[in-house]
Design an enzyme around this catalytic site. Structure first.
Site, PDB file in Angstrom:
ATOM      1  N   ASP A 158       0.867  -1.171   0.000  1.00  0.00           N
ATOM      2  CA  ASP A 158       0.000   0.000   0.000  1.00  0.00           C
ATOM      3  C   ASP A 158       0.912   1.232   0.000  1.00  0.00           C
ATOM      4  O   ASP A 158       2.119   1.131   0.245  1.00  0.00           O
ATOM      5  CB  ASP A 158      -0.890  -0.043   1.243  1.00  0.00           C
ATOM      6  CG  ASP A 158      -1.734   1.198   1.395  1.00  0.00           C
ATOM      7  OD1 ASP A 158      -2.416   1.579   0.426  1.00  0.00           O
ATOM      8  OD2 ASP A 158      -1.692   1.811   2.481  1.00  0.00           O
ATOM      9  N   ASP A 165      -0.036   5.176   1.129  1.00  0.00           N
ATOM     10  CA  ASP A 165      -0.169   6.071   2.286  1.00  0.00           C
ATOM     11  C   ASP A 165      -0.218   5.273   3.580  1.00  0.00           C
ATOM     12  O   ASP A 165      -1.023   4.347   3.722  1.00  0.00           O
ATOM     13  CB  ASP A 165      -1.465   6.885   2.178  1.00  0.00           C
ATOM     14  CG  ASP A 165      -1.501   7.782   0.967  1.00  0.00           C
ATOM     15  OD1 ASP A 165      -1.361   9.000   1.137  1.00  0.00           O
ATOM     16  OD2 ASP A 165      -1.663   7.265  -0.151  1.00  0.00           O
ATOM     17  N   ASP A 189      -1.703  -1.114   5.907  1.00  0.00           N
ATOM     18  CA  ASP A 189      -1.971  -0.566   7.236  1.00  0.00           C
ATOM     19  C   ASP A 189      -3.456  -0.413   7.551  1.00  0.00           C
ATOM     20  O   ASP A 189      -3.799   0.089   8.629  1.00  0.00           O
ATOM     21  CB  ASP A 189      -1.287   0.802   7.402  1.00  0.00           C
ATOM     22  CG  ASP A 189      -1.924   1.884   6.529  1.00  0.00           C
ATOM     23  OD1 ASP A 189      -2.165   1.606   5.333  1.00  0.00           O
ATOM     24  OD2 ASP A 189      -2.170   2.994   7.034  1.00  0.00           O
TER      25      ASP A 189
END
Length: 222
Positions: free
Chosen positions: A12, A14, A171
């Site tokens: 991922d 960000d 996250d």
């Protein structure tokens, strides 16, 4: 170096590869300043991040005095335009990332990105940070018409990187559920834009620092 039994490590963006909270906070604060709301410190905006710009703005407006749909609709383009013009002023790779990517590349592992961030932001941001040549594929939130947790973008990431055994690092629940839906293992990072305990994501493993990633992958069951 011990072998790593993965062909592709996907990330991922960000909150996983890059701490973009400083630039996202600046964009939020720019937008809400147009309606005379006071700015948030970066630390206060971090919990607003992770589910897209609209949700981030909704959370900021709600926390600063409330909003209606017309205000949200008017401010969202203001936020996005400012962000597009200021993508990388404060955004930095997380500690240990570059060394981990160097080690993975040296082991012959391909690196890839699958993010829900739109391509209009994703591609320039990665390029401005000088990271584009490191990735075999980059899939944004609008690349294939659907976003994580739908498995299609992760599958597109894998296919565009040449295919093979893949693991995904993220996250948020969109990342971990997206990996699960795509039939691949996942690792959650505890330092990202979490909106709850990292254990709640139910990833196959958790790392607290990118120094932990390569040893984890070296010891992963074959």
């Amino acid at each position: 170096m011990a072998n790593i039994n993965f062909d592709i490590v996907g990330f991922d963006l960000d909150g996983t590869l890059i701490d973009t909270s400083g630039d996202l906070a600046a964009a939020v604060n720019h937008a809400i300043a147009t309606i005379d709301r006071p700015p948030f410190p970066v630390e206060a905006i971090r919990p607003f991040v992770g589910k897209g710009a609209k949700v981030m703005l909704e959370r900021a407006l709600d926390a600063s005095g409330g909003y209606d749909d017309a205000t949200l609709a008017r401010l969202l383009p203001v936020l996005l335009d400012y962000y597009q013009d200021n993508l990388s002023a404060r955004s930095v790779p997380y500690p240990g990332l570059i060394a981990a990517m160097d080690a993975l590349a040296a082991a012959g592992v391909k690196l890839a990105i699958c993010t829900n961030k739109a391509e209009r932001f994703t591609i320039p941001l990665i390029d401005q940070l000088g990271l584009t040549p490191r990735f075999a594929s980059i899939v944004g939130g609008d690349t294939v018409g659907v976003a994580k947790p739908d498995p299609a973008p992760i599958r597109a990431m894998i296919e565009r990187a040449g295919g093979g055994r893949t693991i995904f690092i993220g996250d948020t629940i969109n990342d971990i559920a997206g990996a699960r839906n795509a039939g691949i293992p996942s690792v959650a990072v505890s330092f990202g834009f979490l909106d709850g305990p990292v254990e709640d994501l139910a990833a196959d493993a958790v790392i607290d620092h990118f120094d932990d990633l390569v040893p984890l992958l070296q010891s992963w069951p074959t």
